[in-house]
Design a protein around this motif. Structure first.
Motif, PDB file in Angstrom:
ATOM      1  N   THR A 203     105.946 123.197  85.455  1.00 54.14           N
ATOM      2  CA  THR A 203     105.195 123.131  84.126  1.00 54.14           C
ATOM      3  C   THR A 203     105.052 121.794  83.834  1.00 54.14           C
ATOM      4  N   GLY A 204     104.088 121.383  83.075  1.00 51.08           N
ATOM      5  CA  GLY A 204     103.698 120.107  82.440  1.00 51.08           C
ATOM      6  C   GLY A 204     102.610 119.183  83.260  1.00 51.08           C
ATOM      7  N   LEU A 205     102.162 119.891  84.356  1.00 54.94           N
ATOM      8  CA  LEU A 205     100.999 119.157  85.304  1.00 54.94           C
ATOM      9  C   LEU A 205      99.819 118.938  84.445  1.00 54.94           C
ATOM     10  N   ALA A 206      99.445 119.397  83.531  1.00 52.37           N
ATOM     11  CA  ALA A 206      98.168 119.295  82.648  1.00 52.37           C
ATOM     12  C   ALA A 206      98.350 118.043  81.777  1.00 52.37           C
ATOM     13  N   ASP A 207      99.670 118.050  81.421  1.00 48.65           N
ATOM     14  CA  ASP A 207     100.058 117.174  80.392  1.00 48.65           C
ATOM     15  C   ASP A 207     100.029 115.530  81.033  1.00 48.65           C
ATOM     16  N   VAL A 208     100.482 115.493  82.272  1.00 50.46           N
ATOM     17  CA  VAL A 208     100.325 114.109  82.965  1.00 50.46           C
ATOM     18  C   VAL A 208      98.908 113.641  83.388  1.00 50.46           C
ATOM     19  N   ALA A 209      97.814 114.842  83.600  1.00 50.07           N
ATOM     20  CA  ALA A 209      96.547 114.398  83.958  1.00 50.07           C
ATOM     21  C   ALA A 209      95.699 113.854  82.468  1.00 50.07           C
ATOM     22  N   ALA A 210      96.458 114.345  81.559  1.00 47.22           N
ATOM     23  CA  ALA A 210      95.572 114.239  80.103  1.00 47.22           C
ATOM     24  C   ALA A 210      96.067 112.499  79.864  1.00 47.22           C
TER      25      ALA A 210
ATOM     26  N   VAL B 117     103.669 111.629  91.421  1.00 44.23           N
ATOM     27  CA  VAL B 117     103.216 111.326  90.416  1.00 44.23           C
ATOM     28  C   VAL B 117     102.612 109.730  90.417  1.00 44.23           C
ATOM     29  N   VAL B 118     101.390 109.573  90.469  1.00 41.42           N
ATOM     30  CA  VAL B 118     100.810 108.233  90.632  1.00 41.42           C
ATOM     31  C   VAL B 118     100.290 107.873  89.447  1.00 41.42           C
ATOM     32  N   SER B 119     100.627 106.254  89.066  1.00 44.35           N
ATOM     33  CA  SER B 119      99.958 105.539  87.751  1.00 44.35           C
ATOM     34  C   SER B 119      99.335 104.303  88.368  1.00 44.35           C
ATOM     35  N   LYS B 120      98.137 103.968  87.843  1.00 43.39           N
ATOM     36  CA  LYS B 120      97.546 102.820  88.052  1.00 43.39           C
ATOM     37  C   LYS B 120      97.646 101.963  86.782  1.00 43.39           C
TER      38      LYS B 120
ATOM     39  N   ASP C  47     106.264 102.153  84.299  1.00 45.93           N
ATOM     40  CA  ASP C  47     106.489 102.845  83.134  1.00 45.93           C
ATOM     41  C   ASP C  47     105.802 103.902  82.891  1.00 45.93           C
ATOM     42  N   LYS C  48     104.279 103.772  83.194  1.00 44.85           N
ATOM     43  CA  LYS C  48     103.406 105.003  83.033  1.00 44.85           C
ATOM     44  C   LYS C  48     103.766 106.076  83.878  1.00 44.85           C
ATOM     45  N   ALA C  49     104.309 105.713  85.202  1.00 46.38           N
ATOM     46  CA  ALA C  49     104.372 106.918  86.227  1.00 46.38           C
ATOM     47  C   ALA C  49     105.826 107.480  85.709  1.00 46.38           C
ATOM     48  N   TYR C  50     106.766 106.853  85.171  1.00 41.37           N
ATOM     49  CA  TYR C  50     107.871 107.586  84.784  1.00 41.37           C
ATOM     50  C   TYR C  50     107.629 108.370  83.409  1.00 41.37           C
ATOM     51  N   ALA C  51     106.832 107.854  82.564  1.00 36.14           N
ATOM     52  CA  ALA C  51     106.134 108.730  81.565  1.00 36.14           C
ATOM     53  C   ALA C  51     105.691 110.068  82.037  1.00 36.14           C
ATOM     54  N   GLY C  52     104.920 110.173  83.016  1.00 36.02           N
ATOM     55  CA  GLY C  52     104.462 111.249  83.607  1.00 36.02           C
ATOM     56  C   GLY C  52     105.262 112.153  84.312  1.00 36.02           C
TER      57      GLY C  52
ATOM     58  N   ALA D  54     108.440 112.461  83.330  1.00 32.41           N
ATOM     59  CA  ALA D  54     109.157 113.045  82.216  1.00 32.41           C
ATOM     60  C   ALA D  54     108.471 114.472  81.487  1.00 32.41           C
ATOM     61  N   LYS D  55     107.203 114.452  81.945  1.00 30.00           N
ATOM     62  CA  LYS D  55     106.562 115.789  81.487  1.00 30.00           C
ATOM     63  C   LYS D  55     106.427 116.761  82.093  1.00 30.00           C
ATOM     64  N   ILE D  56     106.986 116.677  83.393  1.00 33.04           N
ATOM     65  CA  ILE D  56     106.995 117.761  84.271  1.00 33.04           C
ATOM     66  C   ILE D  56     108.248 118.274  84.567  1.00 33.04           C
ATOM     67  N   SER D  57     108.486 119.735  84.703  1.00 30.37           N
ATOM     68  CA  SER D  57     109.650 120.026  84.673  1.00 30.37           C
ATOM     69  C   SER D  57     109.738 121.519  85.976  1.00 30.37           C
ATOM     70  N   PHE D  58     110.824 121.441  86.768  1.00 26.05           N
ATOM     71  CA  PHE D  58     111.013 122.369  87.624  1.00 26.05           C
ATOM     72  C   PHE D  58     112.648 122.560  87.865  1.00 26.05           C
ATOM     73  N   LYS D  59     113.169 123.594  88.016  1.00 25.98           N
ATOM     74  CA  LYS D  59     114.550 123.713  88.358  1.00 25.98           C
ATOM     75  C   LYS D  59     115.259 122.612  89.505  1.00 25.98           C
ATOM     76  N   ASP D  60     116.249 121.942  89.065  1.00 22.12           N
ATOM     77  CA  ASP D  60     116.988 121.350  89.751  1.00 22.12           C
ATOM     78  C   ASP D  60     115.899 119.994  90.360  1.00 22.12           C
ATOM     79  N   ALA D  61     115.037 119.650  89.627  1.00 24.31           N
ATOM     80  CA  ALA D  61     114.079 118.472  89.939  1.00 24.31           C
ATOM     81  C   ALA D  61     114.822 117.188  90.222  1.00 24.31           C
TER      82      ALA D  61
END
Length: 426
Positions: free
Chosen positions: A350-357, A384-387, A396-401, A403-410
């Motif tokens: 979950t959370g993939l759309a939030d990262v793209a936003a 997760v890739v940030s420029k 910082d931007k990549a780690y913020a992305g 943080a928005k994504i979740s899946f079990k034991d990631a």
């Protein structure tokens, strides 16, 4: 033109993403592709990427004019040769040239013959002979399975027991299958690693921005090697002076050596280097774009990737200008729990759309889709890739992305780009 991308990982997703930006790209197909690529390309399942006849048949049916072969397995299996024989332009080295990655002993022997700087080594087909050599040399020492092992066939042994155990694991237990029937034992090289990928048409060589991969699974470069837990570019260790030395002493001699051996090399050559006190030395060559390096290098490419690839194929790279943006890019790999050992599949993401936003990109590595939802389907799941203008901002931007994504034991590393940040802090 219609383009076919062969592969299913985050590297291929990045290639599809970049190729889709070209005005020359009419329709992109991916075989087998993944759910991330499906937004940009038509994914075709049911065709094995090691079945050259099936790949050619598919390309002919779809009127493909350019095939891009991503992974090392179809390259060493002769996929490019098959496309060429059918009159279809293909980006990547032919089978004879892909041997530079397919066999570490071939690669090491080539470097020795043509005086290309690399670690001292010996090649063994018998476990006891390898162990005797290791006892004589001592630790730390590096043991490599000769064949393809998905980026995991290298063991950096810091103690003698680890090194001897590595021989048992590779040659006795067949941890990497037939890839370990022959091993290369190398001296341990101290220094900082840098990846220099380059475009080449077999004569002209145009390096890409230098990048750095993080192979170990845990923070502070601890734990076993993986396919790569993250990357960033440009890597500050790759200074203009160092890159000029790499071009003169490593890239140009290697491409000339391959031609002299009757193995003209066209495509992307990946030089994994160690910057030692004696200068840059080759750790390994790969016959394709790196993963996860591609995920940070191609977002910095300003030129049309289709045009660059066609120039490599047609021998016109000398007439081509390749432009790069001045910013930085960072990739954080999110992996399934247990990776690089056994791991679970089928957990919802979950959370993939939030990262793209937020303007970051998510390249799919090991995912599947069902009923509009995305699930884990591999060890390395997402990148997760940030420029940004600088490395710190991109980190910082990549780690913020992330943080928005979740899946079990990631799990993921929390120190991607630490080498660069430490350099920049000095």
């Amino acid at each position: 033109m219609n383009i076919l991308v062969v592969g299913s990982g985050a590297r291929e997703h990045t290639l599809v993403w970049k190729l889709a930006q070209s005005e020359k790209a009419d329709k992109i197909y991916a075989v087998p592709g993944n759910p991330g690529m499906a937004e940009l390309a038509e994914c075709i399942e049911g065709v094995s990427i090691t079945d050259n006849a099936a790949l050619v048949k598919l390309a002919q049916e779809k009127n493909v004019e350019l095939a891009v072969v991503g992974p090392e397995v179809p390259l060493t299996n002769g996929a490019v040769d098959a496309f060429n024989d059918a009159g279809i332009k293909a980006f990547g080295p032919v089978q004879a040239a892909a041997e530079i990655e397919g066999s570490k002993s071939f690669s090491k022997n080539l470097m020795k013959k043509y005086n290309i700087p690399t670690a001292k080594y010996e090649v063994f087909t018998e476990a006891e002979a390898a162990k005797a050599y290791i006892r004589a040399e001592g630790a730390p020492i590096v043991i490599k399975a000769d064949g393809l092992a998905a980026g995991k066939g290298v063991i950096v042994a810091m103690t003698l027991d680890e090194a001897l155990g590595a021989i048992d694991e590779i040659m006795g237990d067949k941890a990497f299958g037939s890839a370990g029937s022959r091993v290369v034992v190398e001296e341990f090289m101290a220094g900082e690693e840098v990846s220099v990928l380059c475009f080449t048409d077999g004569r002209t060589i145009l390096p890409m921005v230098p990048s750095q991969d993080h192979k170990r699974v845990f923070d502070n470069d601890q734990g076993p090697n993986t396919g790569g837990m993250g990357a960033y570019a440009p890597a500050p260790v790759g200074t203009p002076e160092l890159l000029a030395q790499v071009q003169k002493e490593i890239l140009e001699p290697t491409i000339k050596a391959m031609e002299a051996e009757g193995r003209l090399y066209k495509g992307c050559l990946y030089a994994g280097l160690m910057v030692t006190e004696q200068g840059p030395k080759v750790v390994e060559f790969n016959a394709r774009f790196g993963d996860p390096e591609t995920q940070v290098v191609l977002p910095l490419l300003e030129s049309d990737l289709v045009e660059v690839m066609l120039a490599c194929i047609d021998g016109k790279l000398a007439e081509t200008e390749v432009k790069w943006s001045k910013g930085a890019a960072v990739c954080i790999v999110m992996a399934a729990g247990g990776y690089p050992k056994s791991y679970n599949k089928g957990d919802e993401i979950t959370g993939l759309a939030d990262v793209a936003a937020d303007g970051s990109m998510v390249f799919h590595a090991g995912t599947s889709a069902k009923d509009g939802k995305i699930y884990t389907n591999g060890g390395r799941v997402l990148g997760v890739v940030s420029k940004a203008e600088g490395i710190k901002e991109a980190v910082d931007k990549a780690y913020a992305g992330v943080a928005k994504i979740s899946f079990k034991d990631a799990h993921f590393r929390h120190d991607i780009a630490h080498w660069a940040l430490e350099r920049l802090a000095k």
